[in-house]
Structures are given as structure tokens and as C-alpha cells.
Write a protein that holds these residues in place. Structure first.
Motif, PDB file in Angstrom:
ATOM      1  N   MET A 102       0.206 -12.109   1.066  1.00 34.22           N
ATOM      2  CA  MET A 102      -0.313 -13.189   0.203  1.00 34.22           C
ATOM      3  C   MET A 102      -1.553 -12.765  -0.563  1.00 34.22           C
ATOM      4  SD  MET A 102      -0.026 -16.388   2.811  1.00 34.22           S
ATOM      5  CE  MET A 102       1.083 -16.135   4.186  1.00 34.22           C
ATOM      6  N   ASP A 103      -2.419 -12.005   0.109  1.00 39.57           N
ATOM      7  CA  ASP A 103      -3.678 -11.615  -0.530  1.00 39.57           C
ATOM      8  C   ASP A 103      -3.517 -10.355  -1.370  1.00 39.57           C
ATOM      9  OD1 ASP A 103      -4.663 -13.736   0.950  1.00 39.57           O
ATOM     10  OD2 ASP A 103      -5.502 -12.478   2.539  1.00 39.57           O
ATOM     11  N   GLY A 104      -2.345  -9.715  -1.296  1.00 33.77           N
ATOM     12  CA  GLY A 104      -2.136  -8.467  -2.029  1.00 33.77           C
ATOM     13  C   GLY A 104      -2.979  -7.328  -1.487  1.00 33.77           C
ATOM     14  N   ASP A 105      -3.373  -7.410  -0.206  1.00 37.31           N
ATOM     15  CA  ASP A 105      -4.176  -6.336   0.402  1.00 37.31           C
ATOM     16  C   ASP A 105      -3.249  -5.191   0.821  1.00 37.31           C
ATOM     17  OD1 ASP A 105      -6.637  -7.494   0.106  1.00 37.31           O
ATOM     18  OD2 ASP A 105      -6.650  -8.437   2.082  1.00 37.31           O
ATOM     19  N   GLY A 106      -3.420  -4.040   0.172  1.00 34.30           N
ATOM     20  CA  GLY A 106      -2.516  -2.918   0.421  1.00 34.30           C
ATOM     21  C   GLY A 106      -2.940  -2.050   1.588  1.00 34.30           C
ATOM     22  N   THR A 107      -4.145  -2.272   2.114  1.00 39.04           N
ATOM     23  CA  THR A 107      -4.662  -1.418   3.183  1.00 39.04           C
ATOM     24  C   THR A 107      -5.114  -2.268   4.352  1.00 39.04           C
ATOM     25  OG1 THR A 107      -5.448   0.120   1.517  1.00 39.04           O
ATOM     26  CG2 THR A 107      -6.358   0.402   3.704  1.00 39.04           C
ATOM     27  N   ARG A 108      -4.800  -1.813   5.542  1.00 33.85           N
ATOM     28  CA  ARG A 108      -5.207  -2.521   6.757  1.00 33.85           C
ATOM     29  C   ARG A 108      -5.588  -1.464   7.766  1.00 33.85           C
ATOM     30  NH1 ARG A 108      -6.844  -7.169   8.780  1.00 33.85           N
ATOM     31  NH2 ARG A 108      -5.594  -8.212   7.184  1.00 33.85           N
ATOM     32  N   ARG A 109      -6.812  -1.497   8.271  1.00 33.32           N
ATOM     33  CA  ARG A 109      -7.304  -0.503   9.227  1.00 33.32           C
ATOM     34  C   ARG A 109      -7.061   0.927   8.746  1.00 33.32           C
ATOM     35  NH1 ARG A 109      -4.555  -3.982  13.858  1.00 33.32           N
ATOM     36  NH2 ARG A 109      -6.030  -5.698  13.958  1.00 33.32           N
ATOM     37  N   ARG A 110      -7.407   1.154   7.485  1.00 33.86           N
ATOM     38  CA  ARG A 110      -7.352   2.483   6.839  1.00 33.86           C
ATOM     39  C   ARG A 110      -5.948   3.077   6.731  1.00 33.86           C
ATOM     40  NH1 ARG A 110     -13.407   4.455   8.521  1.00 33.86           N
ATOM     41  NH2 ARG A 110     -14.073   2.336   8.798  1.00 33.86           N
ATOM     42  N   ARG A 111      -4.913   2.260   6.932  1.00 38.58           N
ATOM     43  CA  ARG A 111      -3.544   2.724   6.699  1.00 38.58           C
ATOM     44  C   ARG A 111      -2.884   1.759   5.713  1.00 38.58           C
ATOM     45  NH1 ARG A 111      -0.060   4.194  11.776  1.00 38.58           N
ATOM     46  NH2 ARG A 111      -0.230   1.988  12.285  1.00 38.58           N
ATOM     47  N   PRO A 112      -1.774   2.173   5.081  1.00 37.86           N
ATOM     48  CA  PRO A 112      -1.070   1.213   4.225  1.00 37.86           C
ATOM     49  C   PRO A 112      -0.664  -0.021   5.044  1.00 37.86           C
ATOM     50  CG  PRO A 112      -0.190   3.427   3.914  1.00 37.86           C
ATOM     51  CD  PRO A 112      -1.124   3.493   5.085  1.00 37.86           C
ATOM     52  N   ALA A 113      -0.851  -1.200   4.466  1.00 39.90           N
ATOM     53  CA  ALA A 113      -0.404  -2.423   5.134  1.00 39.90           C
ATOM     54  C   ALA A 113       1.112  -2.361   5.315  1.00 39.90           C
ATOM     55  CB  ALA A 113      -0.789  -3.636   4.302  1.00 39.90           C
ATOM     56  N   VAL A 114       1.639  -3.149   6.249  1.00 34.94           N
ATOM     57  CA  VAL A 114       3.075  -3.092   6.556  1.00 34.94           C
ATOM     58  C   VAL A 114       3.922  -3.329   5.300  1.00 34.94           C
ATOM     59  CG1 VAL A 114       4.951  -4.128   7.899  1.00 34.94           C
ATOM     60  CG2 VAL A 114       2.751  -3.729   8.981  1.00 34.94           C
ATOM     61  N   TRP A 115       3.523  -4.289   4.455  1.00 33.28           N
ATOM     62  CA  TRP A 115       4.338  -4.569   3.262  1.00 33.28           C
ATOM     63  C   TRP A 115       4.307  -3.402   2.290  1.00 33.28           C
ATOM     64  CZ3 TRP A 115       2.425  -5.041  -1.772  1.00 33.28           C
ATOM     65  CH2 TRP A 115       1.035  -5.137  -1.914  1.00 33.28           C
ATOM     66  N   GLN A 116       3.233  -2.627   2.312  1.00 32.17           N
ATOM     67  CA  GLN A 116       3.174  -1.442   1.467  1.00 32.17           C
ATOM     68  C   GLN A 116       4.051  -0.336   2.036  1.00 32.17           C
ATOM     69  OE1 GLN A 116       2.210  -0.761  -1.399  1.00 32.17           O
ATOM     70  NE2 GLN A 116       0.150  -1.407  -1.917  1.00 32.17           N
ATOM     71  N   ALA A 117       4.022  -0.219   3.351  1.00 30.33           N
ATOM     72  CA  ALA A 117       4.749   0.879   4.004  1.00 30.33           C
ATOM     73  C   ALA A 117       6.248   0.608   4.101  1.00 30.33           C
ATOM     74  CB  ALA A 117       4.166   1.125   5.403  1.00 30.33           C
ATOM     75  N   TYR A 118       6.637  -0.674   4.282  1.00 33.01           N
ATOM     76  CA  TYR A 118       8.054  -0.995   4.549  1.00 33.01           C
ATOM     77  C   TYR A 118       8.676  -1.906   3.499  1.00 33.01           C
ATOM     78  CZ  TYR A 118       7.408   0.939   9.273  1.00 33.01           C
ATOM     79  OH  TYR A 118       7.160   1.765  10.337  1.00 33.01           O
ATOM     80  N   GLY A 119       7.874  -2.472   2.602  1.00 36.04           N
ATOM     81  CA  GLY A 119       8.407  -3.427   1.625  1.00 36.04           C
ATOM     82  C   GLY A 119       8.059  -4.857   1.997  1.00 36.04           C
ATOM     83  N   THR A 120       8.002  -5.718   0.983  1.00 38.14           N
ATOM     84  CA  THR A 120       7.579  -7.101   1.204  1.00 38.14           C
ATOM     85  C   THR A 120       8.572  -7.872   2.071  1.00 38.14           C
ATOM     86  OG1 THR A 120       6.376  -7.143  -0.883  1.00 38.14           O
ATOM     87  CG2 THR A 120       6.986  -9.269   0.040  1.00 38.14           C
ATOM     88  N   GLY A 121       9.858  -7.812   1.723  1.00 36.51           N
ATOM     89  CA  GLY A 121      10.863  -8.556   2.488  1.00 36.51           C
ATOM     90  C   GLY A 121      10.845  -8.186   3.963  1.00 36.51           C
ATOM     91  N   PRO A 122      10.950  -6.884   4.288  1.00 36.61           N
ATOM     92  CA  PRO A 122      10.890  -6.498   5.699  1.00 36.61           C
ATOM     93  C   PRO A 122       9.600  -6.953   6.388  1.00 36.61           C
ATOM     94  CG  PRO A 122      11.793  -4.710   4.385  1.00 36.61           C
ATOM     95  CD  PRO A 122      11.357  -5.767   3.416  1.00 36.61           C
ATOM     96  N   ALA A 123       8.473  -6.928   5.659  1.00 38.75           N
ATOM     97  CA  ALA A 123       7.209  -7.348   6.279  1.00 38.75           C
ATOM     98  C   ALA A 123       7.208  -8.850   6.557  1.00 38.75           C
ATOM     99  CB  ALA A 123       6.026  -6.974   5.384  1.00 38.75           C
ATOM    100  N   VAL A 124       7.815  -9.627   5.656  1.00 38.06           N
ATOM    101  CA  VAL A 124       7.939 -11.070   5.916  1.00 38.06           C
ATOM    102  C   VAL A 124       8.737 -11.267   7.204  1.00 38.06           C
ATOM    103  CG1 VAL A 124       8.984 -13.232   5.113  1.00 38.06           C
ATOM    104  CG2 VAL A 124       7.758 -11.771   3.489  1.00 38.06           C
ATOM    105  N   LEU A 125       9.853 -10.549   7.317  1.00 35.81           N
ATOM    106  CA  LEU A 125      10.729 -10.720   8.479  1.00 35.81           C
ATOM    107  C   LEU A 125      10.058 -10.243   9.761  1.00 35.81           C
ATOM    108  CD1 LEU A 125      13.558 -11.731   9.193  1.00 35.81           C
ATOM    109  CD2 LEU A 125      14.356  -9.372   9.048  1.00 35.81           C
ATOM    110  N   ALA A 126       9.324  -9.133   9.684  1.00 32.73           N
ATOM    111  CA  ALA A 126       8.638  -8.632  10.879  1.00 32.73           C
ATOM    112  C   ALA A 126       7.602  -9.661  11.342  1.00 32.73           C
ATOM    113  CB  ALA A 126       7.960  -7.299  10.580  1.00 32.73           C
ATOM    114  N   GLY A 127       6.905 -10.292  10.395  1.00 38.58           N
ATOM    115  CA  GLY A 127       5.955 -11.353  10.759  1.00 38.58           C
ATOM    116  C   GLY A 127       6.669 -12.502  11.449  1.00 38.58           C
ATOM    117  N   ASP A 128       7.791 -12.914  10.890  1.00 35.40           N
ATOM    118  CA  ASP A 128       8.571 -13.999  11.495  1.00 35.40           C
ATOM    119  C   ASP A 128       8.982 -13.646  12.922  1.00 35.40           C
ATOM    120  OD1 ASP A 128       8.381 -15.253   9.052  1.00 35.40           O
ATOM    121  OD2 ASP A 128      10.436 -14.809   8.436  1.00 35.40           O
TER     122      ASP A 128
END
Lengths: 339, 339
Positions: A102-128
Motif C-alpha cells: 500500500m505504501d509502495g515501500d520497496g525495501t524492508r530491513r535492507r532487503r527487497p520487500a516481499v512484493w518487490q521480490a515475489y510480485g504484488t499478487g503473491p505478496a497479497v496472498l502470502a499476507g492473507d
């Protein structure tokens, strides 16, 4: 007679709780669909993209520690709080995963955020999946539905806080539609306080604490969460980049409407502050103006009020002594000993 | 002696249940953050973007009806099943919201999908809010945590089914890595069956049904869900666009790996089928090849097996008579009376 021992430091408490919770958290995640389990493990810092083992920095584990200490504060063994700890860590990971999208933050703890690394759809599903697993973990152990009431209320508050936070970004900096410090406080209580309060309350509930204790701990956790957010706001403007790991004045460069900023904007001393926010080259000037307009002092005073309230709630509740000391150590660590 | 009456049709059953559930569903949604409540209301067809009232087509309300009928089948008043009905409808809406993002589907019930109308981030958050509200609704009424166990297990299966569905798209059409019909069946059970099973089981649980009845109804709902998906697959290839509301052969144009396709691909009679899939101008040819390779007959036979199993489960369980008849009417309606 035992020898006098220094009480454990907050980092010892955090590390003890992380070690206690880790096997159960790993076991829960391993039960997910393998693809979702990999994204979850990546998010926790346990693996790289593709699944190769890693030891990337995870979070401090504040929420899991609160859950374990909640159970111990109720006089139970810390292990009794582990399902609550797993549930709140899963909820926390879920919220990081979705918030980064939602915030468009591409980095989390100095690594690519999950949505950057795996794609937005998969990251939505992993959160669910993490969300569902949290509910399932707790439903599997709770003997009464009160625990799930606590968790779902915190989830609802978390979502409400995130909604406010997203909407604040498009509100004007001045005029009657501007965000008030009171609105910000409510947002911080939802976005940060609710899950901290839930963590310690859930641990206590699983530990068999009476309802009054569960409620008092829930309130203390919420106050701690608000204070933590306010201190984070101060550090986001005046913090030492070497300590915070974030660029100096980063929040001002991004024009974030944090508590010190909102207080300053509401003051007659705000001057040209509205024009300076969000302009990276004027961040230092903006920080000075916010301080002159009382934003920093007000944020620290407000943080002090909530910290004192949390301490008073802990002091006024019958809690097992070692856990009470550990909770205070954690509180000092999170908001700074001087508050 | 009462006059002989025709049993209510499935559409009468659906409409009675929708009317019974609607006030509680509206009340639950109204408790959300106003922004999220608007997105939820838009998703249910109650309003336009901006909040103006609308009466756009919502869903048929199969899941809410199953929950109400589950309570009635247990001998309780249908109103006892309403919280279960609200919870499963909220979960269904959550899954539509998030699935449309993941699948890139821009249209839902002839209107822009929520993520198209409000943005991806807000749609993610609205889905999260519906999810949290579902758990909260049930936690507020369930006297034992078993009900939340049923809901969270269905949520986990739903997510797992969606994960498989997403991954199937990138699997090859031929060779050892191809998707098997058995894998497809497991996906359909997760993605469609789990929530139907949960709906009727939750209603029965709230209605005070014994555990054996809850389990039998859960299994019947799952079988119904699988059969429904298989019939939907057949209609997606050979259905009349005037009836289905979808373009003829749409699933073939998109190259979807549905059950009839997978059966045909596994047959020596598949011929050039792998090359024809996903090519809109060859959809008719592909449909004929799938039929010749036994894909259509196998899907209908499989649907018949699951429908018969659902009927046998209903017949073998002690259920209040009017609700049992309504459940059978609904089953006939969903999978076709001829199966």
C-alpha cells in the motif's frame, strides 16, 4: 540465599523470548503451502528468494516477547504464551507485507520487500495466508472465544489505523481539513498500539489471568505502542542516522504528517513550515522550525504521558515479579529510559 | 390438514435468506472505517464509487443461504445462523477483492473491480478489513472456539487453493510437470468447496447441531463446491453465452487449465490441443478436441460423483425436514438438476 543478580537487559529478554517462540513459529509456517511458506520465511529473514537458508535480520520480536511475558506475568510458564506469540508475530508479518504494498515501500530491513521480490499478487496472498494462520493458531489452543475476540479486535483496529494513515497523506497541511494531533494519536493507537496491547493481553489470557489483569495489560500495551510511535516520530526527524539506520530528517523529506509536524503546523509559530515539508533540501530548516514551534517538546511530553500511564497500569496490577521486571525493561528499551 | 404446497424453489430460498441476512451484513459493514465501508458496500453492489446508493447485482448469496439453512437443518431458527452467514459472505467478498487483484481481473459483475475503481492498495486494505470483520463477527457470538476453528480452517484452505490456482497458470501443458486432474480437484476443493462446507457447517454449529452433523454438512458442502466448479468449467467451454453471461469458449481463449482441458491433455487423443489453447481464433476447434478426448464427459461424470456424495451425506444425516428440502433445492440449482 541466592547471590544478587542484575535483572536481565531488554535485549536478553527479547532474545530469550525469540528462542522460545522460534520453533513453534517455524512449525506453523512450515504447514503453509510451500510457495507461501517460502515468502513467509523470506519475510522473517530465514531464507533468500528461492528458499536458500539465510540469517537476515528479522524484527526485534517485541510482540512475541510481550505475549510470552504476558503469560509469565499471569504466573504461568512462558511456553503457555507461545501460541499467542506465534499469532501476533504472524499478524505483524501480515501487516508489514500488505502495508509495504500500500505504501509502495520497496525495501524492508535492507532487503527487497516481499512484493518487490515475489510480485504484488503473491505478496497479497502470502499476507492473507499469515493472517489466516494467526487465527488458526489461536483457535487451535484457546479454550474460550475471548482470546479470538482480542485478536480480531486488534486486527480491526490495525486495519482502521492503516486506513487513517493512508488517508492522512492526501489531507491538506493547513486549514480546517488538516490532520489534528488527536487524530494522529488515534491512528497510532490503532496501527501500533492495538497489536502490542493484544500481544501481552493474549499471553496473559492463555496464562489464565483474571479479566481485570488482561484488560490492564491490554491498555498498558496500547499506551506503550502510542509512546513508541511518538518516540519514533522524534527520531525520524532528529535521530542520529548511525543509530536509527534511517537517513537524517527522512520523514521531513517525505513530507510525512507525524505528531511533531502536526503540532507545529497547528501553532502560530509554524511560519513557512507548510511550504518546506516534502522538500529534501529544506529538511534542516523545517526541523528547526518544528522544534521552535514546540513540536518536538510536545511529542516527547505526550510520549511521557503514555509511558507513565503504561507504568502505572503495570504497577497497579498484580503480576508475577520477574515478568513485571522484564516488561518494564522492555518498556524502557522501546521508549528510552529517560522518558 | 394443510393444503399441498409446492416446495420453495431455489431462487425463493436464496431470496428469503438474503433478506434475513442483509440487515446484519449492512450493520457489520457500517461499523468499518467509512472509507473501507464504502469499498465493501461497492463490492456488495449497494453503492457507486463515491457512496451514492445503487442496486447493482450482488452475488446470489449461496454461502449466506447455506449458513442459514445449516442452522435450520439443526432445528434452530434461521436467525441463529445469521452471524455465520455474515461471516462467510464477508470472507467471500474478501476473497473476490484480493483474487481480482492477483488475477488482474478488472471487471466483476459487470462493474469495475474494487482495485480498478479505488486502487490496488485500498483494495488490499478493504479485503483485510472484511477478513478481520468476519473473524470478529463470529468471535462475538460463538460460545466455543470450534466455530472459529471451522472458519480459520476454511480460510487456510481458500488461500491454499488460490495459491495452487495461481501456480497452475505457469505450469506446462504437457510432460511430467503438467497439472493433473487430481491436483485440479484439490485446488477446487480449497478454492470453492472449503467456504461452502464451512458455511453450512458453521450455521449448523451455531444452531446447536451435534458434531457428527456439523462434519457431515461440512463434507456435503465441500462436495457441492467441487461439483459446482466442475459444472462451471463445462459451462466455461460449452455454455450458452446468453445464459452464462460470459463469452462462448472464454476459458479456452484464455488458455485456462480447467478440469476438462486437463483430462483431455492427459489423453492420447489430445492431438494438437496444447497448441490450440490460449488462441482465441482456435477456441471452437479446441472445444471439439477436448470433447472428443473425453474431457467433457469426464468432468460431468466427476461432478455427478461429488453431487451424489453430497446427496448421500444429506440423506444420511438427521436434519429438520424443510431445511433438508431447501438444501437439496439449492444443490439442484447450483449443479443442474440433471446431474
Amino acid at each position: 540465599m541466592t547471590a544478587l543478580q542484575a535483572p536481565p537487559s531488554a535485549s536478553e529478554v527479547l532474545s530469550r523470548c525469540r528462542e522460545l517462540v522460534r520453533p513453534a513459529l517455524e512449525e506453523a509456517v512450515a504447514g503453509l503451502h510451500p510457495w507461501l511458506a517460502e515468502m513467509a520465511a523470506y519475510c522473517f529473514g530465514w531464507c533468500e528468494v528461492g528458499g536458500a537458508p539465510a540469517a537476515a535480520p528479522g524484527g526485534k520480536g517485541v510482540r512475541q516477547a510481550l505475549a510470552v511475558l504476558g503469560a509469565e506475568a499471569a504466573g504461568a510458564d512462558g511456553r503457555v504464551g507461545v501460541p499467542a506469540a506465534v499469532a501476533v508475530e504472524l499478524v505483524h508479518a501480515f501487516s508489514l507485507l500488505h502495508d509495504d504494498i500500500m505504501d509502495g515501500d520497496g525495501t524492508r530491513r535492507r532487503r527487497p520487500a516481499v512484493w518487490q521480490a515475489y510480485g504484488t499478487g503473491p505478496a497479497v496472498l502470502a499476507g492473507d495466508a499469515l493472517f489466516a494462520l494467526a487465527v488458526q493458531t489461536l483457535a487451535g489452543v484457546a479454550r474460550d472465544p475471548g482470546a479470538l475476540g482480542l485478536l480480531s479486535a486488534a486486527l480491526a483496529d490495525l486495519v482502521r489505523g492503516q486506513a487513517d494513515d493512508l488517508l492522512f497523506a492526501s489531507r491538506p497541511r493547513t486549514g480546517p481539513e488538516r490532520v489534528t494531533p488527536a487524530e494522529y494519536r488515534a491512528m497510532a493507537e490503532g496501527k501500533t498500539g492495538a497489536l502490542l496491547g493484544c500481544a501481552v493481553a493474549l499471553g496473559a489470557a492463555l496464562g489464565g489471568a483474571p479479566e481485570a489483569t488482561v484488560t490492564a495489560l491490554e491498555q498498558a500495551g496500547r499506551r506503550l505502542g502510542i509512546a513508541f510511535q511518538l518516540v519514533d516520530d522524534v527520531l525520524g526527524i532528529w535521530g542520529d542516522p548511525a543509530v536509527t539506520g534511517k537517513p537524517a530528517g527522512g520523514d521531513l523529506r517525505e513530507g510525512k504528517k507525524t505528531f511533531p509536524v502536526l503540532v507545529a503546523l497547528a501553532s502560530p509559530a509554524a511560519g513557512r513550515l507548510p511550504e518546506l515539508l516534502g522538500r529534501p533540501e529544506r529538511a534542516e530548516e523545517a526541523a528547526a522550525l518544528i522544534e521552535a514551534a514546540g513540536g518536538r517538546a510536545a511529542a516527547l511530553a505526550e510520549a511521557r504521558t503514555h509511558t507513565a500511564a503504561a507504568r502505572a497500569l503495570l504497577a497497579g496490577t498484580p503480576l508475577a515479579a520477574p515478568a513485571a521486571a522484564d516488561l518494564l525493561a522492555l518498556l524502557d528499551f522501546l521508549v528510552g529510559r529517560e522518558l
